[in-house]
Design an enzyme around this catalytic site. Structure first.
Site, PDB file in Angstrom:
ATOM      1  N   ASN A 121       0.816  -1.319   0.006  1.00 18.05           N
ATOM      2  CA  ASN A 121      -0.023   0.032  -0.102  1.00 18.05           C
ATOM      3  C   ASN A 121       0.859   1.304  -0.100  1.00 18.05           C
ATOM      4  O   ASN A 121       2.089   1.161  -0.281  1.00 18.05           O
ATOM      5  CB  ASN A 121      -0.925   0.036   1.019  1.00 18.05           C
ATOM      6  CG  ASN A 121      -2.301   0.446   0.731  1.00 18.05           C
ATOM      7  OD1 ASN A 121      -2.159   1.352  -0.096  1.00 18.05           O
ATOM      8  ND2 ASN A 121      -3.532  -0.212   1.048  1.00 18.05           N
ATOM      9  N   ARG A 122       0.002   2.444   0.321  1.00 14.43           N
ATOM     10  CA  ARG A 122       0.939   3.919  -0.120  1.00 14.43           C
ATOM     11  C   ARG A 122       1.764   4.250   0.986  1.00 14.43           C
ATOM     12  O   ARG A 122       1.223   4.170   2.514  1.00 14.43           O
ATOM     13  CB  ARG A 122      -0.165   4.775  -0.500  1.00 14.43           C
ATOM     14  CG  ARG A 122      -0.713   4.364  -1.925  1.00 14.43           C
ATOM     15  CD  ARG A 122      -1.701   5.054  -2.666  1.00 14.43           C
ATOM     16  NE  ARG A 122      -2.194   4.759  -3.627  1.00 14.43           N
ATOM     17  CZ  ARG A 122      -2.966   3.642  -3.868  1.00 14.43           C
ATOM     18  NH1 ARG A 122      -3.402   2.901  -3.134  1.00 14.43           N
ATOM     19  NH2 ARG A 122      -3.195   3.412  -5.274  1.00 14.43           N
ATOM     20  N   HIS A 147       3.537   0.018  -2.660  1.00 20.26           N
ATOM     21  CA  HIS A 147       3.931  -1.408  -2.922  1.00 20.26           C
ATOM     22  C   HIS A 147       5.191  -1.877  -3.076  1.00 20.26           C
ATOM     23  O   HIS A 147       5.742  -2.516  -3.730  1.00 20.26           O
ATOM     24  CB  HIS A 147       3.175  -2.331  -4.049  1.00 20.26           C
ATOM     25  CG  HIS A 147       1.434  -2.330  -3.947  1.00 20.26           C
ATOM     26  ND1 HIS A 147       0.895  -2.221  -2.471  1.00 20.26           N
ATOM     27  CD2 HIS A 147       0.687  -2.464  -4.790  1.00 20.26           C
ATOM     28  CE1 HIS A 147      -0.488  -2.165  -2.757  1.00 20.26           C
ATOM     29  NE2 HIS A 147      -0.726  -2.461  -4.312  1.00 20.26           N
ATOM     30  N   HIS A 221      -1.090 -10.218  -3.799  1.00 18.63           N
ATOM     31  CA  HIS A 221      -1.871  -9.106  -4.399  1.00 18.63           C
ATOM     32  C   HIS A 221      -2.623 -10.046  -5.776  1.00 18.63           C
ATOM     33  O   HIS A 221      -2.705  -9.570  -6.916  1.00 18.63           O
ATOM     34  CB  HIS A 221      -1.016  -8.104  -5.175  1.00 18.63           C
ATOM     35  CG  HIS A 221      -1.765  -6.929  -5.525  1.00 18.63           C
ATOM     36  ND1 HIS A 221      -2.898  -6.757  -6.333  1.00 18.63           N
ATOM     37  CD2 HIS A 221      -1.590  -5.797  -4.924  1.00 18.63           C
ATOM     38  CE1 HIS A 221      -3.291  -5.599  -6.402  1.00 18.63           C
ATOM     39  NE2 HIS A 221      -2.397  -4.778  -5.622  1.00 18.63           N
ATOM     40  N   SER A 222      -3.180 -11.095  -5.255  1.00 20.36           N
ATOM     41  CA  SER A 222      -3.918 -12.115  -6.377  1.00 20.36           C
ATOM     42  C   SER A 222      -5.342 -11.187  -6.866  1.00 20.36           C
ATOM     43  O   SER A 222      -5.877 -10.649  -5.800  1.00 20.36           O
ATOM     44  CB  SER A 222      -4.148 -13.394  -5.707  1.00 20.36           C
ATOM     45  OG  SER A 222      -3.100 -14.127  -5.964  1.00 20.36           O
ATOM     46  N   TYR A 223      -5.532 -11.270  -8.085  1.00 26.20           N
ATOM     47  CA  TYR A 223      -6.907 -11.045  -8.415  1.00 26.20           C
ATOM     48  C   TYR A 223      -7.854 -11.934  -8.467  1.00 26.20           C
ATOM     49  O   TYR A 223      -7.748 -12.821  -9.618  1.00 26.20           O
ATOM     50  CB  TYR A 223      -6.683 -10.102  -9.524  1.00 26.20           C
ATOM     51  CG  TYR A 223      -6.068  -8.698  -9.547  1.00 26.20           C
ATOM     52  CD1 TYR A 223      -4.816  -8.956  -9.478  1.00 26.20           C
ATOM     53  CD2 TYR A 223      -6.686  -7.597  -9.797  1.00 26.20           C
ATOM     54  CE1 TYR A 223      -4.212  -7.445  -9.230  1.00 26.20           C
ATOM     55  CE2 TYR A 223      -6.087  -6.397 -10.067  1.00 26.20           C
ATOM     56  CZ  TYR A 223      -4.849  -6.335  -9.806  1.00 26.20           C
ATOM     57  OH  TYR A 223      -4.059  -5.006  -9.735  1.00 26.20           O
ATOM     58  N   ASP A 293     -11.320   0.834  -3.181  1.00 26.44           N
ATOM     59  CA  ASP A 293      -9.821   0.639  -3.258  1.00 26.44           C
ATOM     60  C   ASP A 293      -9.580   1.227  -1.816  1.00 26.44           C
ATOM     61  O   ASP A 293      -8.745   2.400  -1.631  1.00 26.44           O
ATOM     62  CB  ASP A 293      -9.158   1.475  -4.222  1.00 26.44           C
ATOM     63  CG  ASP A 293      -7.651   1.330  -4.438  1.00 26.44           C
ATOM     64  OD1 ASP A 293      -7.308   0.804  -3.675  1.00 26.44           O
ATOM     65  OD2 ASP A 293      -7.094   1.622  -5.478  1.00 26.44           O
ATOM     66  N   GLU A 358      -6.197  -7.725   0.077  1.00 28.78           N
ATOM     67  CA  GLU A 358      -5.026  -7.724   0.541  1.00 28.78           C
ATOM     68  C   GLU A 358      -4.848  -7.458   1.875  1.00 28.78           C
ATOM     69  O   GLU A 358      -5.165  -6.325   2.729  1.00 28.78           O
ATOM     70  CB  GLU A 358      -4.422  -6.481  -0.090  1.00 28.78           C
ATOM     71  CG  GLU A 358      -4.340  -6.602  -1.450  1.00 28.78           C
ATOM     72  CD  GLU A 358      -4.286  -5.347  -2.212  1.00 28.78           C
ATOM     73  OE1 GLU A 358      -3.280  -4.586  -2.000  1.00 28.78           O
ATOM     74  OE2 GLU A 358      -5.046  -4.708  -3.143  1.00 28.78           O
TER      75      GLU A 358
HETATM   76  C1  GLA Z   1      -3.614  -1.621  -4.987  1.00 26.62           C
HETATM   77  C2  GLA Z   1      -3.883  -0.088  -5.030  1.00 26.62           C
HETATM   78  C3  GLA Z   1      -4.578   0.065  -6.127  1.00 26.62           C
HETATM   79  C4  GLA Z   1      -3.796  -0.341  -7.155  1.00 26.62           C
HETATM   80  C5  GLA Z   1      -3.525  -1.624  -7.280  1.00 26.62           C
HETATM   81  C6  GLA Z   1      -2.613  -1.871  -8.391  1.00 26.62           C
HETATM   82  O1  GLA Z   1      -4.528  -2.475  -4.567  1.00 26.62           O
HETATM   83  O2  GLA Z   1      -4.493   0.158  -3.662  1.00 26.62           O
HETATM   84  O3  GLA Z   1      -4.805   1.682  -5.921  1.00 26.62           O
HETATM   85  O4  GLA Z   1      -2.791   0.552  -7.456  1.00 26.62           O
HETATM   86  O5  GLA Z   1      -2.890  -2.064  -6.136  1.00 26.62           O
HETATM   87  O6  GLA Z   1      -3.016  -1.441  -9.707  1.00 26.62           O
END
Ligand code: GLA
Length: 393
Positions: A121-122, A147, A221-223, A293, A358
């Site tokens: 995260n940020r 990340h 970070h799996s989708y 998000d 996540e």
């Molecule tokens: C994370 C972030 C999102 C985005 C994704 C990747 O989950 O929170 O904002 O950056 O990764 O695109």
């Protein structure tokens, strides 16, 4: 045995009964079945996935149980490249976004299936202070760090510490992140152990130690697209998040520092909520996130490993439950997927065709004095576990 000695390298094979080896030249392993005994229920096999541009070899491990679940993990980024589980009719299908080849993973992509570190995260403006010293990280998300930086842990080739089968199959990966790599202080030794169990659960155990005070926040970070059909969005999924509070963010997705109550907002997932129900609502937080998000403040933080969240696809009947000991979980609904990245067998991944759950500490914790600490000091062990459990209903 001569052949085995020449072929096998770089891996501690704990138990070995049946092997299927084809050598290319005199040292390559095509596929090695790391199966132990006939009573083992969950197997693990190794194959080559490719080479990075720098010439590093990348291996792929296939973990397979007797309940129809199969997970592929590669040593590049510790990425889950494939995860197949049965639907309610018993048909196993792919449920994670991924690419068909290594090269595509080494190009720009939004962390598909990857291990995220040193800080998931940020971090606001890519800066934080530890013991009075300011550290500067690469700004790879507008002004902010995201990340773990451009290379993070997701673009590194991890080494395999252990790969073994048995009542469950484990793959233990190791990565040593050097002092000041991506700007973070301290040599950090990281182990991530994936364990596939025979009840269709996948455990992810994260461990780390450091030789200087640093910050750590690891995640996966799996989708997921539980429908098994990547031409469909995840908007019909019913999601539960066991959280009374949210970590609201500003327009750059940096926490404001307050925690807000989810009651009567589109962020109340304490009862099953269909993702698409309010995702386009004129809600300040949804507008800022371009959808979901956000990080939720999980309940029962004193209880250790507990239920955190679930996603259910009514058509296939697949249910994914997430358990963790972490304080937060980020639900990201694939808002930045834009139809530019290729699917495995043709076509592209469109907007909102995958969701991420996540588990983590709250974003920007190093700069937020009221958030739980993410500092790791020498002599301490960072240890946290998350489980992704699949079933049908
Ligand atoms: C994370 C972030 C999102 C985005 C994704 C990747 O989950 O929170 O904002 O950056 O990764 O695109």
């Amino acid at each position: 045995m001569n052949v085995l000695k020449r072929c096998i390298y770089g891996i501690s094979i704990v138990s070995l009964a049946s092997m299927n080896i084809q050598c290319k030249g005199d040292k390559k392993v095509e596929e090695t079945k790391l199966e132990a005994t006939a009573t083992d229920s969950v197997s693990i096999a190794k194959s080559e996935f490719g080479k990075t541009a720098k010439g590093e070899q990348v291996d792929l491990y296939t973990l397979k149980n007797q309940k129809g679940m199969e997970v592929n993990i590669m040593t590049y980024g510790g990425i889950i490249t494939s995860l197949k589980v049965p639907n309610k009719a018993g048909v196993s299908e792919e449920v994670v976004i991924g690419f068909s080849n290594l090269e595509q993973y080494t190009k720009d992509n939004p962390y598909f299936g990857a291990l995220i570190g040193r800080y998931g995260n940020r971090i606001a403006k890519g800066k934080f202070t530890l013991d009075g010293k300011e550290y500067t990280l690469a700004a790879n998300n507008g002004k902010n760090a995201l990340h773990g930086g451009p290379e993070g842990f997701h673009r590194k080739v991890w080494t395999v510490e252990e790969a073994k089968s048995g009542a469950n199959a484990t793959l233990k990966l190791k990565y040593v992140s050097k002092d000041l790599e991506e700007g973070y202080p301290g040599n950090l030794t990281v182990f991530v152990t994936y364990t596939l169990n025979n009840d269709n659960s996948l455990d992810v155990l994260y461990e780390a130690t450091t030789d200087k005070k640093t910050i750590v926040n690891l995640t996966q970070h799996s989708y997921f697209n539980l429908s098994g059909d990547f031409t469909k969005t995840i908007l019909d999924d019913e999601v539960v998040i066991d959280a009374d509070k949210l970590v609201p963010v500003d327009a750059d997705l940096i926490p404001t520092g307050k925690l807000t109550d989810v009651t009567n907002t589109p962020f109340d997932f304490r009862k099953p909520r269909v993702i698409g129900k309010d995702i386009e609502a004129k809600d300040d937080q949804l507008i800022k996130g371009k959808g979901y998000d956000h990080c939720w403040v999980l309940n029962n933080q004193d209880k250790g490993d507990r239920f955190a969240a679930s996603a259910y696809d009514p058509t296939s009947g697949r249910l994914l439950e997430v358990y963790t000991d972490q304080p937060g979980i980020q639900l990201y609904t694939g808002n930045f997927l834009d139809g530019t990245l290729p699917m495995r067998n043709g076509g592209t991944y469109a907007h909102r065709t995958g969701l991420c759950l996540e588990t983590q500490h709250y974003p920007d914790s190093p700069n937020q004095k009221d958030f739980p600490s993410t500092v790791l000091s020498p002599g301490e062990n960072y240890k946290t576990k998350t489980t992704f459990k699949f079933s049908v209903k």
